[in-house]
Design a protein around this motif. Structure first.
Motif, PDB file in Angstrom:
ATOM      1  N   VAL A   1       0.870  -1.194   0.000  1.00 61.76           N
ATOM      2  CA  VAL A   1       0.000   0.000   0.000  1.00 61.76           C
ATOM      3  C   VAL A   1       0.899   1.233   0.000  1.00 61.76           C
ATOM      4  N   TYR A   2       0.642   2.171  -0.901  1.00 64.33           N
ATOM      5  CA  TYR A   2       1.396   3.426  -0.827  1.00 64.33           C
ATOM      6  C   TYR A   2       0.507   4.629  -1.104  1.00 64.33           C
ATOM      7  N   THR A   3       0.955   5.746  -0.571  1.00 63.34           N
ATOM      8  CA  THR A   3       0.260   7.023  -0.770  1.00 63.34           C
ATOM      9  C   THR A   3       1.173   7.899  -1.609  1.00 63.34           C
ATOM     10  N   ASP A   4       0.651   8.473  -2.698  1.00 65.13           N
ATOM     11  CA  ASP A   4       1.530   9.251  -3.581  1.00 65.13           C
ATOM     12  C   ASP A   4       1.516  10.737  -3.210  1.00 65.13           C
ATOM     13  N   VAL A   5       2.215  11.549  -3.986  1.00 64.37           N
ATOM     14  CA  VAL A   5       2.390  12.958  -3.600  1.00 64.37           C
ATOM     15  C   VAL A   5       1.083  13.747  -3.637  1.00 64.37           C
ATOM     16  N   LEU A   6       0.099  13.306  -4.397  1.00 62.56           N
ATOM     17  CA  LEU A   6      -1.183  13.999  -4.392  1.00 62.56           C
ATOM     18  C   LEU A   6      -2.148  13.411  -3.360  1.00 62.56           C
ATOM     19  N   GLY A   7      -1.687  12.388  -2.636  1.00 59.55           N
ATOM     20  CA  GLY A   7      -2.501  11.856  -1.542  1.00 59.55           C
ATOM     21  C   GLY A   7      -3.332  10.636  -1.897  1.00 59.55           C
ATOM     22  N   SER A   8      -3.299  10.218  -3.147  1.00 58.53           N
ATOM     23  CA  SER A   8      -4.057   9.017  -3.521  1.00 58.53           C
ATOM     24  C   SER A   8      -3.444   7.782  -2.879  1.00 58.53           C
ATOM     25  N   VAL A   9      -4.302   6.824  -2.548  1.00 60.47           N
ATOM     26  CA  VAL A   9      -3.838   5.578  -1.934  1.00 60.47           C
ATOM     27  C   VAL A   9      -3.956   4.463  -2.967  1.00 60.47           C
ATOM     28  N   THR A  10      -2.871   3.729  -3.151  1.00 62.53           N
ATOM     29  CA  THR A  10      -2.866   2.613  -4.086  1.00 62.53           C
ATOM     30  C   THR A  10      -2.475   1.344  -3.339  1.00 62.53           C
ATOM     31  N   ALA A  11      -3.280   0.299  -3.498  1.00 64.13           N
ATOM     32  CA  ALA A  11      -2.966  -0.991  -2.869  1.00 64.13           C
ATOM     33  C   ALA A  11      -2.826  -2.040  -3.968  1.00 64.13           C
ATOM     34  N   TRP A  12      -1.870  -2.959  -3.784  1.00 64.38           N
ATOM     35  CA  TRP A  12      -1.605  -3.991  -4.796  1.00 64.38           C
ATOM     36  C   TRP A  12      -1.857  -5.389  -4.255  1.00 64.38           C
ATOM     37  N   LYS A  13      -2.423  -6.199  -5.130  1.00 58.49           N
ATOM     38  CA  LYS A  13      -2.482  -7.644  -4.881  1.00 58.49           C
ATOM     39  C   LYS A  13      -1.845  -8.302  -6.099  1.00 58.49           C
ATOM     40  N   ARG A  14      -0.700  -8.958  -5.878  1.00 55.29           N
ATOM     41  CA  ARG A  14      -0.009  -9.554  -7.016  1.00 55.29           C
ATOM     42  C   ARG A  14      -0.324 -11.047  -7.066  1.00 55.29           C
ATOM     43  N   CYS A  15      -0.624 -11.504  -8.300  1.00 57.82           N
ATOM     44  CA  CYS A  15      -1.066 -12.894  -8.436  1.00 57.82           C
ATOM     45  C   CYS A  15       0.104 -13.867  -8.470  1.00 57.82           C
ATOM     46  N   GLY A  16       1.324 -13.355  -8.715  1.00 58.95           N
ATOM     47  CA  GLY A  16       2.493 -14.207  -8.699  1.00 58.95           C
ATOM     48  C   GLY A  16       2.706 -14.995  -9.984  1.00 58.95           C
ATOM     49  N   LYS A  17       1.879 -14.728 -10.977  1.00 60.51           N
ATOM     50  CA  LYS A  17       2.045 -15.462 -12.238  1.00 60.51           C
ATOM     51  C   LYS A  17       2.903 -14.646 -13.190  1.00 60.51           C
TER      52      LYS A  17
ATOM     53  N   CYS B   1      -8.359 -10.345  -2.851  1.00 57.75           N
ATOM     54  CA  CYS B   1      -7.087 -10.641  -2.198  1.00 57.75           C
ATOM     55  C   CYS B   1      -7.054 -12.058  -1.615  1.00 57.75           C
ATOM     56  N   ALA B   2      -8.230 -12.607  -1.354  1.00 62.27           N
ATOM     57  CA  ALA B   2      -8.301 -13.945  -0.759  1.00 62.27           C
ATOM     58  C   ALA B   2      -8.354 -15.032  -1.831  1.00 62.27           C
ATOM     59  N   GLN B   3      -8.213 -14.633  -3.097  1.00 63.71           N
ATOM     60  CA  GLN B   3      -8.399 -15.606  -4.177  1.00 63.71           C
ATOM     61  C   GLN B   3      -7.147 -15.777  -5.030  1.00 63.71           C
ATOM     62  N   ASP B   4      -7.150 -16.877  -5.790  1.00 66.06           N
ATOM     63  CA  ASP B   4      -6.095 -17.129  -6.756  1.00 66.06           C
ATOM     64  C   ASP B   4      -6.530 -16.472  -8.070  1.00 66.06           C
ATOM     65  N   LEU B   5      -5.778 -15.474  -8.518  1.00 67.26           N
ATOM     66  CA  LEU B   5      -6.181 -14.706  -9.695  1.00 67.26           C
ATOM     67  C   LEU B   5      -5.188 -14.865 -10.831  1.00 67.26           C
ATOM     68  N   ASN B   6      -5.586 -14.439 -12.015  1.00 62.62           N
ATOM     69  CA  ASN B   6      -4.693 -14.475 -13.169  1.00 62.62           C
ATOM     70  C   ASN B   6      -4.057 -13.122 -13.454  1.00 62.62           C
ATOM     71  N   VAL B   7      -4.467 -12.122 -12.704  1.00 63.20           N
ATOM     72  CA  VAL B   7      -3.958 -10.762 -12.934  1.00 63.20           C
ATOM     73  C   VAL B   7      -3.512 -10.131 -11.620  1.00 63.20           C
ATOM     74  N   ASP B   8      -2.658  -9.120 -11.739  1.00 60.90           N
ATOM     75  CA  ASP B   8      -2.344  -8.278 -10.586  1.00 60.90           C
ATOM     76  C   ASP B   8      -3.465  -7.247 -10.473  1.00 60.90           C
ATOM     77  N   VAL B   9      -3.886  -6.999  -9.238  1.00 64.15           N
ATOM     78  CA  VAL B   9      -4.967  -6.034  -9.037  1.00 64.15           C
ATOM     79  C   VAL B   9      -4.426  -4.847  -8.262  1.00 64.15           C
ATOM     80  N   CYS B  10      -4.780  -3.680  -8.751  1.00 64.92           N
ATOM     81  CA  CYS B  10      -4.335  -2.437  -8.140  1.00 64.92           C
ATOM     82  C   CYS B  10      -5.579  -1.651  -7.759  1.00 64.92           C
ATOM     83  N   CYS B  11      -5.730  -1.418  -6.469  1.00 68.98           N
ATOM     84  CA  CYS B  11      -6.915  -0.719  -5.975  1.00 68.98           C
ATOM     85  C   CYS B  11      -6.527   0.729  -5.674  1.00 68.98           C
ATOM     86  N   LEU B  12      -7.049   1.648  -6.468  1.00 66.24           N
ATOM     87  CA  LEU B  12      -6.682   3.063  -6.352  1.00 66.24           C
ATOM     88  C   LEU B  12      -7.853   3.875  -5.792  1.00 66.24           C
ATOM     89  N   VAL B  13      -7.620   4.490  -4.636  1.00 69.06           N
ATOM     90  CA  VAL B  13      -8.620   5.411  -4.100  1.00 69.06           C
ATOM     91  C   VAL B  13      -7.999   6.803  -4.257  1.00 69.06           C
TER      92      VAL B  13
END
Lengths: 340, 340
Positions: free
Chosen positions: B38-54, B190-202
């Motif tokens: 999870v990171y917060t950028d210079v404009l304050g947006s929050v981005t969270a990542w879930k990487r599928c590992g594929k 986040c609790a599932q096995d996925l085929n893609v990386d998911v990026c949740c941007l608020v």
């Protein structure tokens, strides 16, 4: 104490014609302290309490229980409630406000299409009252009818907030402050006998006071009220009417009443002698139950003591706490004077 | 935390455009336990990542914005605060409106309404422009000047409330209801096995021109994006509006949207029995972050899913619970369904 009573009263609903909740609460509070209690077919509550002396003139204090609000006039096929004003609500304060409707206090909001969907011209005007509506979250008439009925009264959101340098915000400060003053007096020892009249339907034409005065037959009546304050940037001089922080208002005249000069002078003298800040209204605006009481029977001497209120007749009316307390203090002095 | 409860918490936070701090902090803390990063950028947006590992997995971005419309003070006049608007504020919502002035600690205020007696007959049916209104914080000039420097933001005070059985109402549901939706969908993914990386941007600063999403999308560099925002729901005074609350999320179709993705969303909704509706977006600009995200870097396949909302940009924004749930289902199903 007085403030707590006022805040409790402000949270009760008593839109004109539906003052029951307010009356029930007051009755419960004052019952143990009353020597006589009367009600009438309109719903006025008249409470007599003996004091140390029997005054030469029969004294009546008067405050109204009702508040401005809305009344449901129709339910649309889509499930929205159409409404009319009960009392003089400024349409400018309605859009996007919360209300609760009917005996079940069903929450609703006064909707308005989003600003994005308006023309620049529409943004400068208000929708007609007949086009406004309350959204109670129903998806159609049938669902809405389970929540509300035609004729239901709707009152504004009832959160009370104390803020700033001694200010209080609530709905219905007009005229629960007067009711609170009378409840506090009834719970104390009085210098002389006094009638306390809690009236209905002031906001729709001072209708309750007219019949209550006939019932009580006072010689002297002091109306405990609120009055509009326009002490805002951009409003100058007499248009401000009165200002919060400048003291309790002793009016000489409004649109309904030219107040009795002897009583007016007495109140001013008492305030001065006791260092209670006071002001008068600088504009002949508004009216009180005094108009009905003055012209009842063979005529009654009438005066008023009003708390200045900003945003009166809105969900967010504002008063200065010191001026609510000053009303109580000055009425007490007035009763002492009447006992002389 | 349940979806509606999360929306309630988010709605209650103060975060007008450019001043989203409390929302940013809450969202980052909420995402932290189940995201890979999870990171917060210079404009304050929050981005969270879930990487599928594929190996070679593509990235899908989910976006919703955290900022709300508001006000910003411009000075002090007679102890009252003058202000400008922050984002698309409807001036008709302002008289007798309660606000929170975001000083540290915040101050309560009421936007004063001009009493009818100081309005000309012509002005009575009109809306008061925002530059003629002032916030009453109950302070004298010196104290107000000391506590509230120009540039202090303010937001509406409006509790999150249930309307009827199916709808909820509050401030900032544009777009915090959708922030709650993508966060809940992301939590499930986040609790599932996925085929893609998911990026949740608020994201921040949507209401002033999609600014937060523009830079956050650059950093995330997604292949595809699903922007979730609100769209107008039909009301009695806006019968021309196509989308309706209670009929599920709207899938937008038009130049700002990748048509194949839109068709896939519609097909998936039908297959899974998730209610949804179609919405045509004729221009290149849907008025949402989809505009900024679609043209990020070398272009992003972007779809727009919209939650129907009544009374956008008012303190009583209203949405349907079932629409929110359906939106979570559709977002989740879409990402689950994505191929490597």
């Amino acid at each position: 104490m007085m403030l707590d009573t006022m805040e409790t009263l402000c949270c009760l609903d008593g839109v004109s014609g539906g003052e029951d909740e307010v009356r029930d609460y007051i009755l419960e509070r004052v019952m143990p302290h009353a020597d006589e209690i009367r009600t009438d077919p309109m719903g006025n509550l008249m409470v007599f309490k003996r004091g140390a002396k029997i005054p030469d003139r029969r004294i009546m204090l008067c405050a109204h229980m009702d508040e401005v609000g809305l009344i449901v006039t129709d339910i649309t096929s889509e499930g929205y409630l159409r409404f009319a004003q009960a009392g003089g609500v400024n349409p400018q304060v309605l859009l996007g406000k919360r209300v609760h409707a009917g005996p079940q206090r069903v929450p609703g909001v006064i909707g308005c299409k989003a600003v994005h969907l308006t023309t620049p011209e529409q943004r400068k005007t208000l929708p007609d009252l007949k086009d406004m509506y309350i959204d109670v979250g129903a998806s159609g008439r049938e669902e809405a009818e389970k929540l509300a009925s035609i004729g239901d009264l709707a009152a504004f959101d009832d959160t009370v907030v104390r803020y700033g340098d001694g200010f209080v915000k609530a709905k219905a400060i007009d005229d629960r402050v007067g009711c609170a003053t009378m409840v506090e007096l009834l719970e104390s020892e009085l210098p002389c006998d006094c009638w306390f009249v809690f009236t209905v339907q002031e906001e729709v034409g001072c209708r309750g006071a007219a019949v209550a005065a006939v019932n009580v037959e006072p010689d002297v009546a002091l109306v405990l009220e609120t009055t509009t304050a326009a002490d805002l940037p951009g409003v100058e001089g007499a248009d401000r009417v009165c200002m919060l922080g400048k003291g309790i208002v002793i009016p000489f005249m409004d649109r309904g009443t030219i107040y009795d000069r002897e009583l007016y002078n007495t109140l001013r003298r008492l305030a001065d002698e006791n260092a209670i800040p006071w002001q008068t209204k600088t504009r002949i605006a508004g009216g009180t139950d005094g108009s009905s009481v003055q012209r009842s029977l063979g005529g009654v001497r009438v005066a008023a003591l009003s708390v200045p209120v900003r945003n009166i007749h809105s969900p967010a009316s504002v008063a200065k706490i010191a001026e609510c307390e000053a009303q109580l203090k000055l009425v007490r002095l007035f009763l002492e004077e009447m006992a002389k | 935390m349940e979806l509606i409860e999360l929306a309630r918490r988010l709605s209650g936070l103060s975060g007008p455009s450019g001043f989203e701090g409390p929302v940013c902090e809450y969202v980052a803390n909420y995402l932290h336990p189940f995201a890979d990063e999870v990171y917060t950028d210079v404009l304050g947006s929050v981005t969270a990542w879930k990487r599928c590992g594929k190996p070679g997995a593509k990235t899908v971005l989910l976006d919703a914005h955290m900022d709300e419309i508001g006000l910003v003070t411009t000075g002090v006049k007679d102890g009252f605060l003058s202000f400008a608007t922050l984002g698309g504020v409807d001036p008709r919502m302002l008289p007798a409106r309660e606000v929170q002035v975001l000083t540290e600690p915040p101050l309560y205020g009421v936007i004063a309404s001009m009493p009818p007696h100081v309005l000309s007959a012509e002005d009575k049916g009109k809306a008061v422009p925002a530059d003629k209104l002032y916030i009453d914080v109950g302070l004298d000039r010196q104290t107000a000047e000391r506590l509230v420097p120009p540039g202090t933001p303010a937001v509406y005070i409006s509790a999150f409330e249930e309307l009827g059985e199916h709808q909820v109402c509050g401030k900032a549901l544009d777009d915090r209801a959708c922030a709650a939706i993508i966060i809940k969908a992301f939590e499930r993914l986040c609790a599932q096995d996925l085929n893609v990386d998911v990026c949740c941007l608020v994201s921040t600063q949507e209401e002033v021109g999609h600014r937060g999403a523009k830079v956050a999308a650059w950093t995330a560099a997604p292949h595809a994006a699903l922007v979730v925002d609100v769209t107008h729901g039909r009301t009695p005074d806006a019968p021309q509006v196509v989308c309706q609350c209670g009929k599920g999320p709207a899938v937008s179709i038009g130049p700002n949207i990748n048509r194949a993705m839109a068709m896939e969303l519609l097909a998936l909704a039908e297959k899974k029995g998730i209610p949804c509706q179609r919405k045509a977006e004729p221009g290149g600009n849907s008025g949402t972050n989809a505009e900024a995200v679609q043209v990020s870097r070398t272009g992003v396949a972007t779809a727009l899913l919209s939650l129907p909302l009544k009374y956008m940009h008012t303190p009583v924004e209203t949405v349907c619970r079932e629409d929110m749930t359906a939106c979570v289902e559709l977002v989740t199903a879409y990402v689950e369904n994505m191929e490597v």
